[in-house]
Design an enzyme around this catalytic site. Structure first.
Site: not given
Ligand code: XUL
Ligand code: CO
Length: 440
Positions: A100, A103
């Site tokens: 993300h 992150d």
């Molecule tokens: C949350 C989840 C996230 C997604 C990316 O449950 O799985 O980490 O993979 O936003």
């Protein structure tokens, strides 16, 4: 360059009889199978959020693992995370990573500053990728953490929040494209509702689709040729999330004409939260031509939330890889470990033990799935079970040569049809799976 895990060397494949905890027993990255190395069949990815950021904090207590990477300054820490992540990937023979935006680089005083600081980290990642050959599997934007997203991002009642989300996605797409990623994920953590008493569901779904359409238009305009993924999840953090499961998402994509650009990123624990098996979700995606990528983890069937455990259940990894192989293998997607070591597994070694456990479980699953397909008994059984569709009335129905009048005539002439039914043989098939899997 600083070595973050100086007591851990490169993790090698030592075979199933090895008892070395820091060795692979099944994952042999460079072993050629069906013309390509195992690492290319499995396309493992490190998740930036869990591995580089997750310190074990939960609702009841603070972190137990040190994920500061020796830095207090956020900019220095962001760069240290890159170095530590590339060391982990190198030592574990992991070729990909996923992130993300936040992150990689945290949120600063305003969007302009956050974007500028993110760009510094992305430039550094690009340099590290060139030096090492590591690749980005997919990127995404964190649109669920900050208070501005408390009522959603694309589905927020506030048009200003929608605009902010669009701006944030734009820069996350820029980062993904700069790093050569072939996937961009939408996981709608806050895209749902807590109560219908305050919710215009029709407006929210229209807006969510508009945000996705704009993302596709922008990304294509800057030359992005990869896939977009929606990652279904039924609940948590919201009571009801719009991307409930694969079937629900398919209906959404088709309603808004997004099905050509979007595929599914299927997560095992999200499948079980939706009361489905992991294989069910993969199968729905496969038969509808929208299988894309996988968030590899497992839940705990006794707990009703997303525990994001490293996957070790070989039955599940086998049936997962069975679906992946039947889908023709990964193209742009891969196996991203959206998984975290338990809060009590807090040492640096636990990062390696947990990845080894997950990677070996998927290597075993891959080998077992190939054996199941080569054995052929299950495929043959299914083929024969539907044999009535190959000739006679079945073939006529498929060819569009039948209607209710002709079928009524057929059924009246035929009489009772219970004898045309054969046993489902579930127990036999389950024992075949055991027979193929276990050679003790
Ligand atoms: C949350 C989840 C996230 C997604 C990316 O449950 O799985 O980490 O993979 O936003
Ligand atoms: Co996930």
């Amino acid at each position: 360059m600083k070595e973050y895990f100086s007591n851990i060397g490169k993790i090698k494949y030592e075979g199933k009889d090895s008892t070395n905890p820091l060795a692979f027993k099944y994952y042999d990255p460079d072993r050629i199978i069906d013309g390509k190395p195992m690492r290319e069949h499995l396309k493992f990815a490190l998740s930036w959020w869990h591995t580089m950021g997750g310190d074990g904090t939960d609702m009841f207590g603070c972190g137990t693992a040190d994920k500061t990477w020796g830095e207090t300054d956020p900019e220095a820490r962001a760069i240290a995370k890159v170095d530590a992540a590339f060391e982990i990937m190198d030592k574990l023979s992991i070729d990909y990573y996923c992130f993300h935006d936040r992150d990689l680089s945290p949120e600063y005083a305003n969007l302009g500053e956050s974007n500028a600081k993110l760009k510094v980290v992305v430039d550094y990642l690009e340099k590290k990728q060139k030096e090492t050959g590591k690749k980005l599997l997919w990127g995404t934007a964190k649109l669920f953490d900050h208070p501005r997203f408390m009522h959603g991002a694309g589905t927020s009642p506030s048009a200003d929040v929608f605009a902010y989300a669009a701006a944030q996605i734009k820069s996350a797409i820029d980062a993904t494209v700069q790093l050569g990623g072939k996937g961009y994920v939408f996981w709608g953590g806050r895209e749902g509702y807590e109560t219908l008493l305050n919710t215009d569901m029709g407006r929210e779904l229209d807006n969510m689709a508009t945000l996705m359409r704009m993302a596709v238009e922008y990304a294509r305009s800057i030359g992005y040729d990869g896939d977009f993924y929606i990652e279904p999840k039924p609940k948590e953090p919201t009571k009801h999330q719009y991307d409930f499961d694969t079937a629900t998402v398919l209906g959404f994509l088709r309603k808004y004409g997004l099905e050509k650009d979007f595929k599914m990123n299927i997560e095992a624990n999200h499948a079980t939260l939706a009361q489905h098996t992991f294989q069910h979700e993969l199968n729905v995606a496969r038969v509808n031509g929208v299988f894309g990528s996988i968030d590899a983890n497992q839940g705990d069937t006794l707990l009703g939330w997303d525990t994001d455990q490293f996957p070790t259940n070989v039955y599940d990894t086998t049936m997962c890889m069975y679906e992946v192989l039947k889908a023709g293998g990964f193209t742009n997607g891969g196996l991203n470990f959206d998984a975290k070591a338990r809060r009590g597994s807090f040492t640096a070694e636990d990062i390696f033990y947990s990845y080894i456990a997950g990677m070996d479980a998927f290597a075993l699953g891959f080998l077992a799935a190939r054996k199941l397909l080569a054995d052929g008994r299950i495929e043959k059984f299914i083929e024969e079970r539907y044999a009535s569709w190959k000739t006679g009335i079945g073939a006529d129905i498929i060819a569009g040569k039948a209607d209710f009048r002709s079928l009524e005539k057929y059924a009246l002439e035929k009489g009772e049809v219970v004898d045309s039914i054969t046993s489902g043989r579930q127990e036999l098939l389950e024992s075949i799976v055991n027979n193929v899997l276990f050679t003790l």
